[in-house]
Enzyme design. Structure first.
Site, short mmCIF file in Angstrom:
data_model
loop_
_atom_site.label_atom_id
_atom_site.label_comp_id
_atom_site.label_asym_id
_atom_site.label_seq_id
_atom_site.Cartn_x
_atom_site.Cartn_y
_atom_site.Cartn_z
N TYR A 45 -1.03 42.42 11.99
CA TYR A 45 0.27 42.62 11.35
C TYR A 45 0.99 43.85 11.90
O TYR A 45 2.19 43.82 12.15
CB TYR A 45 0.10 42.72 9.83
N HIS B 18 -6.84 53.30 15.85
CA HIS B 18 -7.92 54.29 15.74
C HIS B 18 -8.98 54.14 16.82
O HIS B 18 -9.76 55.07 17.05
CB HIS B 18 -8.58 54.19 14.35
N THR C 141 4.99 36.85 5.25
CA THR C 141 4.96 37.13 6.69
C THR C 141 3.56 36.92 7.25
O THR C 141 2.69 37.77 7.08
CB THR C 141 5.38 38.59 6.96
N ALA D 86 1.44 37.12 10.53
CA ALA D 86 1.63 37.91 11.74
C ALA D 86 1.95 37.05 12.96
O ALA D 86 2.82 37.40 13.77
CB ALA D 86 0.39 38.76 12.00
N LYS E 224 -0.42 38.55 -5.46
CA LYS E 224 -0.41 37.25 -4.77
C LYS E 224 -1.71 37.00 -4.03
O LYS E 224 -2.14 35.85 -3.88
CB LYS E 224 0.80 37.15 -3.83
N ASP F 66 6.11 35.37 -1.18
CA ASP F 66 4.79 35.69 -0.64
C ASP F 66 3.70 34.88 -1.34
O ASP F 66 2.70 34.47 -0.72
CB ASP F 66 4.53 37.19 -0.81
N SER G 180 -3.59 31.89 5.70
CA SER G 180 -3.95 32.91 4.72
C SER G 180 -5.46 33.06 4.62
O SER G 180 -6.17 32.11 4.27
CB SER G 180 -3.38 32.55 3.34
N ARG G 181 -5.96 34.25 4.91
CA ARG G 181 -7.39 34.51 4.79
C ARG G 181 -7.83 34.40 3.33
O ARG G 181 -8.94 33.94 3.04
CB ARG G 181 -7.73 35.89 5.35
N VAL H 43 -10.66 41.33 7.24
CA VAL H 43 -10.55 41.81 5.87
C VAL H 43 -9.90 40.75 4.98
O VAL H 43 -8.84 40.22 5.31
CB VAL H 43 -9.72 43.12 5.81
#
EC number: 1.1.1.94
Length: 339
Positions: free
Chosen positions: A16, A36, A141, A143, A195, A248, A258-259, A283
């Site tokens: 994202y 990172h 949204t 990604a 959501k 959303d 959608s995970r 995640v």
């Protein structure tokens, strides 16, 4: 690019964060994307795309990769944080001493603070103080679609009107990306957390095989839970009929990108929580969000039966079908009631 004239620095080079950085750069803005992991950033620089998450979407020339946090934060006064909610506070505490004096912060993170269930605005104020302008963007949204330039719309809320106007100008693209401003800072944040929880429930329902009628009922009653909690926190109920609420919610509950939905489907099909998380491989924000939203609901005395049953499945070992039957077996109620 001059070292200090980028329009935005994006913190977080996952799917994202990368998609938002691409969108900003595609609008003609100089953008710095920080991650990172130096090796990951080096790979992005070499390939000029995020092959792991967004293959076949090349980076615009105005998207600059950076692994040094000091350099990244010096490049722009506008900082867009796109990290998982459970590390949001940690990241803000890390960047605070490195931010420019004129810095302004916006986040696309969806969720609440881990364990406490606090809104991310409270986490940001605690980490950064009361003076820095804050904003949040949220809405339907995925990604991959955003990065591909497919039509997308989101909501934007800020504590500072000038910042809101500037962000809307930076992000909005008449061809593909529509940005709606919204003065409801609380509501825009909350929708993105609740959501995720309901999407797990929708996935469970489909995994069990309950069909479209049940999924739609769950989405509708999930929206009612979202609105009740929002009202208790001082949000505008109308916000939940917009992009950060209903928009959303529908997206996340109905599409297998959608995970959270896929995670719920696996649970509905009988897979255990740990195995389902491992199979997703990224995640699943809704797993933590469920615990956080439940905590927030208890704190404000808001009844959220769908959230409660999903919590029982995720954290107490309840069977998904049994949880669904518990919801179906609740006492008869007026549809407009507060519980």
């Amino acid at each position: 690019m001059n070292q200090r004239n980028a329009s935005m620095t994006v913190i977080g080079a996952g799917s994202y964060g990368t998609a938002l950085a691409i969108t900003l750069a595609r609008n003609g803005h100089e953008v710095v994307l920080w991650g990172h992991d130096p090796e990951h950033i080096a790979t992005l620089e070499r390939d000029r795309c995020n092959a792991a998450f967004l293959p076949d979407v090349p980076f615009p020339d105005t998207l600059h990769l950076e692994s040094d946090l000091v350099t990244a934060l010096a490049a722009s006064r506008n900082i867009l944080v796109v990290v998982p909610s459970h590390v949001f506070g940690e990241v803000l505490r890390q960047i605070k001493p490195l931010m420019r004096p004129d810095a302004r912060l916006v986040w696309a993170t969806k969720g609440l603070e881990a364990e406490t269930g606090r809104l991310l605005q409270d986490v940001a104020r605690e980490a950064l103080g009361d003076q820095i302008p804050l904003a949040v963007i949220s809405g339907p949204t995925f990604a991959k679609e955003l990065a591909a330039g497919l039509p997308t719309a989101i909501s934007l809320a800020s504590t500072d009107q000038t910042f809101a106007d500037d962000l809307q100008q930076l992000l909005h693209c008449g061809k593909s990306f529509r940005v709606y401003s919204n003065p409801d800072f609380i509501g825009v944040q909350l929708g993105g957390a609740v959501k995720n929880v309901i999407a797990i429930g929708a996935g469970m329902s489909d995994g069990i095989g309950f069909g479209a009628n049940a999924r739609t009922a769950l989405i509708t009653r999930g929206l009612a839970e979202m609105s009740r909690l929002g009202a208790a926190l001082g949000a505008d109920p109308a916000t939940f009929m917009g992009m950060a609420g209903l928009g959303d919610l529908v997206l996340t509950c109905t599409d297998n990108q959608s995970r959270n939905r896929r995670f719920g489907m696996m649970l509905g099909q009988g897979m255990d929580v740990q195995s389902a998380q491992e199979k997703i491989g990224q995640v699943v924000e809704g797993y933590r969000n469920t615990k956080e939203v439940r905590e927030l609901a208890h704190r404000f005395g808001v009844e959220m039966p769908i959230t409660e049953e999903i919590y029982q499945v995720l954290y107490c070992g309840k069977n998904a079908r049994e949880a669904a039957l518990t919801l179906l077996g609740r006492a008869r109620k007026d549809e407009r009631s507060s519980h």
